[in-house]
Design an enzyme around this catalytic site. Structure first.
Site: not given
Length: 387
Positions: A35-37, A124-126, A128, A172, A222
């Site tokens: 959650h820094t991106d 949660g491993l992207s 998308s 991601d 999110y």
């Protein structure tokens, strides 16, 4: 997946003589920097050895046909009409990429596309971002569009922001598009400056554990966290003219955090600032070969995400707590957006089997869910596969 099997499934869905072109794009795991991106900070992800494959070919009809081996839903999208989101279906990810390319002047001809992914869905491993990047790379190759890879990464992110409706940062797509085998990416999400850092885990393994809790970014909290961080920036600007929370050091945050009137928003901001510093420190410790310190920083990251950012929940916290009980697990944290998904742990080679054997049953006893475990292999980024 074997390429021959993907081709077989392609021809089963779309009979014809012309061979499809094949591309692949990986999922990713973020080692630290969560959650820094979207707060303009540092992240430290790596591409995984599993991902999404895409077989595609041009057709004369003015439409795009999309199918996948993972879900029953298929779509035929006419090219003469504006591209519109189709409910919450998986096709929105590749369709968003086509839409973003069209904004840049791309005029697609008819296409047939079959996707096949082996990333655990909603983990949660992207998955998308993997779909977005394999679409972007495939179309760039098929039409000789000439985009450099970072521009394709930006297009993938824009698809998720503008079309799918998730206010994600660029991590991601960047990890999926730019990854390299046995390296992690130390990425500044504001400037897109990056460094490929060798991941030397002599005597240790990265173990991913999937909670198997159903989750979805678009309907999770999110976007709420993004808004809370934006509110914190706005409040802090009366003390220092910043655009992103990551512009602040921890000392500066202590100096100015009284300007944030809402205690919850203040805690969200505190996580973003401290996690950004933690990520830079973690990269330094990895380069120095201090894996024990790196593992402790992973632990600190999870605890901050649990206490200040509140994006973990029973399932992730249980996996982390049970993993930390195992001798030889020197770091364990949630990875990805949270609200379910996966943990990543740094585990001594000789402790991997024990961790899986003991954490799985303990997790099931507490949550009623069955976790899946993967010993992670760090792979390459998106690319065309030469047949």
């Amino acid at each position: 997946m074997e390429i021959q099997e993907l081709e077989r499934q392609f021809w089963a869905a779309f009979p014809g003589a012309k061979e499809p072109e094949i591309c692949r794009s990986p999922g990713r795991v973020n080692l630290i920097g969560e959650h820094t991106d979207y707060n303009g900070g540092y992240v430290f992800p790596c591409a995984l050895s599993f991902g999404t494959y895409l077989a595609t070919r041009k057709i004369p009809e003015p439409l795009i046909r999309m199918a996948t081996t993972n879900f029953p839903f298929t779509a035929e999208i006419p090219l003469e009409k504006p591209f519109l989101k189709i409910g919450e279906e998986w096709v929105n990810y590749p369709l968003g990429v086509v839409s973003e390319l069209a904004k840049r002047g791309f005029k697609p001809e008819g296409l047939e596309m079959v996707f096949s992914g082996n990333i655990p869905n909603k983990s949660g491993l992207s998955s998308s971002a993997s779909i977005e990047m394999v679409t972007a790379v495939a179309l760039d190759e098929l039409y000789n569009l000439g985009y450099d890879r970072i521009e394709l990464v930006k297009i993938g992110r824009a698809a998720e922001n503008n079309f799918v409706g998730v206010n994600c940062g660029i991590m991601d797509q960047f990890a999926s598009g730019m990854g390299r085998k046995d390296h992690a990416i130390y990425l500044n999400c504001d400037t897109l400056d990056y460094e490929l850092v060798p991941v030397k885990l002599d005597g240790y393994k990265l173990v991913i554990a999937n909670t198997n809790k159903v989750r979805g970014l678009a309907d999770s909290k999110y976007n709420e966290r993004v808004a809370e961080c934006q509110a914190a920036v706005k409040a802090l600007q009366s003390g220092k003219p910043i655009q992103y929370l990551a512009e602040l050091s921890s000392a500066e945050f202590e100096q100015y955090n009284h300007l944030i009137p809402d205690e919850v928003v203040m805690r969200r901001a505190r996580h973003a600032v401290l996690e950004n510093e933690r990520t830079s420190l973690a990269v330094k410790t990895l380069k120095a070969g201090d894996l024990v310190r790196f593992g402790q920083l992973m632990n600190d990251s999870h605890d901050s995400l649990r206490d200040d950012y509140e994006v973990t929940g029973l399932e992730l916290d249980t996996l982390v707590a049970e993993s930390r009980k195992i001798p030889g697990v020197i770091g364990s944290r949630m990875t990805g957006a949270g609200f379910g998904g996966c943990t990543v742990s740094l585990v001594k080679d000789e402790a991997v089997e024990r961790m899986i054997a003991e954490v799985g049953p303990a997790y099931h006893a507490i949550t009623g869910l069955t976790a899946d475990f993967y010993v992670a292999e760090i792979g390459d980024g998106a690319k065309r596969i030469e047949l």
